[in-house]
Design an enzyme around this catalytic site. Sequence first.
Site, PDB file in Angstrom:
ATOM      1  N   THR A 280       4.823 -38.491  18.368  1.00 59.83           N
ATOM      2  CA  THR A 280       4.302 -38.055  17.079  1.00 59.83           C
ATOM      3  C   THR A 280       2.790 -38.218  17.129  1.00 59.83           C
ATOM      4  O   THR A 280       2.257 -38.921  17.979  1.00 59.83           O
ATOM      5  CB  THR A 280       4.881 -38.887  15.920  1.00 59.83           C
ATOM      6  OG1 THR A 280       4.543 -40.270  16.109  1.00 59.83           O
ATOM      7  CG2 THR A 280       6.388 -38.762  15.849  1.00 59.83           C
ATOM      8  N   GLY A 281       2.094 -37.586  16.191  1.00 62.35           N
ATOM      9  CA  GLY A 281       0.642 -37.672  16.197  1.00 62.35           C
ATOM     10  C   GLY A 281       0.009 -36.331  16.488  1.00 62.35           C
ATOM     11  O   GLY A 281       0.602 -35.280  16.222  1.00 62.35           O
TER      12      GLY A 281
ATOM     13  N   ARG B  68       0.581 -21.987  13.225  1.00 68.60           N
ATOM     14  CA  ARG B  68       0.260 -23.049  14.187  1.00 68.60           C
ATOM     15  C   ARG B  68       1.537 -23.688  14.701  1.00 68.60           C
ATOM     16  O   ARG B  68       2.430 -24.040  13.957  1.00 68.60           O
ATOM     17  CB  ARG B  68      -0.620 -24.100  13.515  1.00 68.60           C
ATOM     18  CG  ARG B  68      -1.002 -25.276  14.421  1.00 68.60           C
ATOM     19  CD  ARG B  68      -0.115 -26.482  14.199  1.00 68.60           C
ATOM     20  NE  ARG B  68      -0.606 -27.670  14.921  1.00 68.60           N
ATOM     21  CZ  ARG B  68       0.047 -28.826  14.938  1.00 68.60           C
ATOM     22  NH1 ARG B  68       1.189 -28.973  14.303  1.00 68.60           N
ATOM     23  NH2 ARG B  68      -0.460 -29.853  15.608  1.00 68.60           N
ATOM     24  N   VAL B  69       1.642 -23.815  16.022  1.00 63.08           N
ATOM     25  CA  VAL B  69       2.755 -24.512  16.664  1.00 63.08           C
ATOM     26  C   VAL B  69       2.190 -25.733  17.370  1.00 63.08           C
ATOM     27  O   VAL B  69       1.249 -25.627  18.157  1.00 63.08           O
ATOM     28  CB  VAL B  69       3.483 -23.605  17.682  1.00 63.08           C
ATOM     29  CG1 VAL B  69       4.588 -24.389  18.387  1.00 63.08           C
ATOM     30  CG2 VAL B  69       4.058 -22.383  16.988  1.00 63.08           C
ATOM     31  N   GLY B  70       2.730 -26.886  17.071  1.00 62.92           N
ATOM     32  CA  GLY B  70       2.289 -28.104  17.730  1.00 62.92           C
ATOM     33  C   GLY B  70       3.083 -28.391  18.978  1.00 62.92           C
ATOM     34  O   GLY B  70       3.644 -27.488  19.614  1.00 62.92           O
ATOM     35  N   ASP B  71       3.177 -29.665  19.322  1.00 65.46           N
ATOM     36  CA  ASP B  71       3.833 -30.049  20.572  1.00 65.46           C
ATOM     37  C   ASP B  71       5.333 -30.179  20.445  1.00 65.46           C
ATOM     38  O   ASP B  71       6.049 -30.167  21.447  1.00 65.46           O
ATOM     39  CB  ASP B  71       3.256 -31.390  21.057  1.00 65.46           C
ATOM     40  CG  ASP B  71       3.464 -32.508  20.048  1.00 65.46           C
ATOM     41  OD1 ASP B  71       3.394 -32.242  18.837  1.00 65.46           O
ATOM     42  OD2 ASP B  71       3.686 -33.658  20.461  1.00 65.46           O
TER      43      ASP B  71
ATOM     44  N   THR C 205       6.557 -35.844  11.822  1.00 64.06           N
ATOM     45  CA  THR C 205       7.486 -35.592  12.921  1.00 64.06           C
ATOM     46  C   THR C 205       8.518 -36.701  12.951  1.00 64.06           C
ATOM     47  O   THR C 205       8.241 -37.811  12.532  1.00 64.06           O
ATOM     48  CB  THR C 205       6.756 -35.583  14.285  1.00 64.06           C
ATOM     49  OG1 THR C 205       5.701 -34.629  14.261  1.00 64.06           O
ATOM     50  CG2 THR C 205       7.686 -35.220  15.431  1.00 64.06           C
TER      51      THR C 205
END
Length: 387
Positions: A279-280, A256-259, A228
């Site tokens: 990030t993370g 998959r969708v992250g934040d 990110t």
Amino acid sequence: MKQGVRVNRREFIRTGAAAGLLAAGAAPALAAGTTTAAGPAVIPARVKPIVIASANGNKFKNGGRRTCVAEAFKRITAGEDVLDAVIAGVNIVEQDPLDNTVGYGGLPNADGVVQLDACCMHGPKRQAGAVACIEGVRTPSLVAKAVMEQTDHHLLVGKGAQEFARHLGFKIEDDLNTEGSRALWLEWKRQIDPLHYLDPAKRMAAMERARRGMLAAGRIDPRHYHGTINCDGINATGEICGVTTTSGLAFKIPGRVGDSAILGAGLYVDTEAGAAGSTGRGEANLYNLSCHRIVDDLRRGMHPKDAGMEMLRRIRANTVEKRLLNSQGNPNFYVNFYILARNGDYAGVSMYSSFLGLPIEYAVCDQNGPRLMPVDSLLGEPPKDLP
């Protein structure tokens, strides 16, 4: 009684109020965006322009002269719109094939397809836009900005996001893999026993072992495991904007969708308070709506470092599943926050201080130039059973 000038009641009240305001001259200015009976709010005091970002914001140049934070700072101090400036900065990283965390050459999903997420927020305009699982566009941050400016929506996903970009003239490429990202995917794929497809739990464990084995062998840059870039900036009049863009978790499950594409999770901006990006582990931020809470704490007067640490403590308290805990009972994952307050204060914080022996850093650019700085960590050095 001495003869004096007659003053009517209305004028007495008006002149008395003016005198009271003068006597309170040392009081702080009203928050930006508020109004009074006398008219618009007082313009906030000038602040020193600054740009902060994840560490890759001061590493990649895509063959040019400046890194992300340096480019964004140059544009902000030249008078450009803050959001345009920080997006121009992350475009450098999105298009650089050497950074496999975002855009072109980003590490693909489990099927070998590069799917990208991005979000942007314009503080002064109170506008936002995002895309998720978009394929074929090297600069999803620009598509997110187009969603903000040219639709009544905040988020477009998948094929719909790609078609929207196509209609606006964005170049759609068949494959955003580079030779490097494809080679890494093939190596990861070869380490997965096809029989694990029969048992989802075992398959996920095998996927994670393969990822971590490639990290330990130096095949994947440890700083790019959770890929990110977040970049936030403020100009001299206190206008704040931010952008986050990513190729997501390396070899993720398709779809998959992250934040990073979700307002309040991986990015939040409020021009009256500040900005926060992350990030993370995206799932931790999705569950806790981390960046929104950090900005709310800024609004209550907390320093960026304190607000970030408070959010890390909240994530730690909400992490109770055994599979997400290390030998010390703490999260076995990393979360980093990059936080910028309305007055120009800033901080970078992380759950741990290093990753595979490398210090976790974040990027800053101000009048003193671009540089990397160490994060402040909640838990210090990670235990041996954590990379």
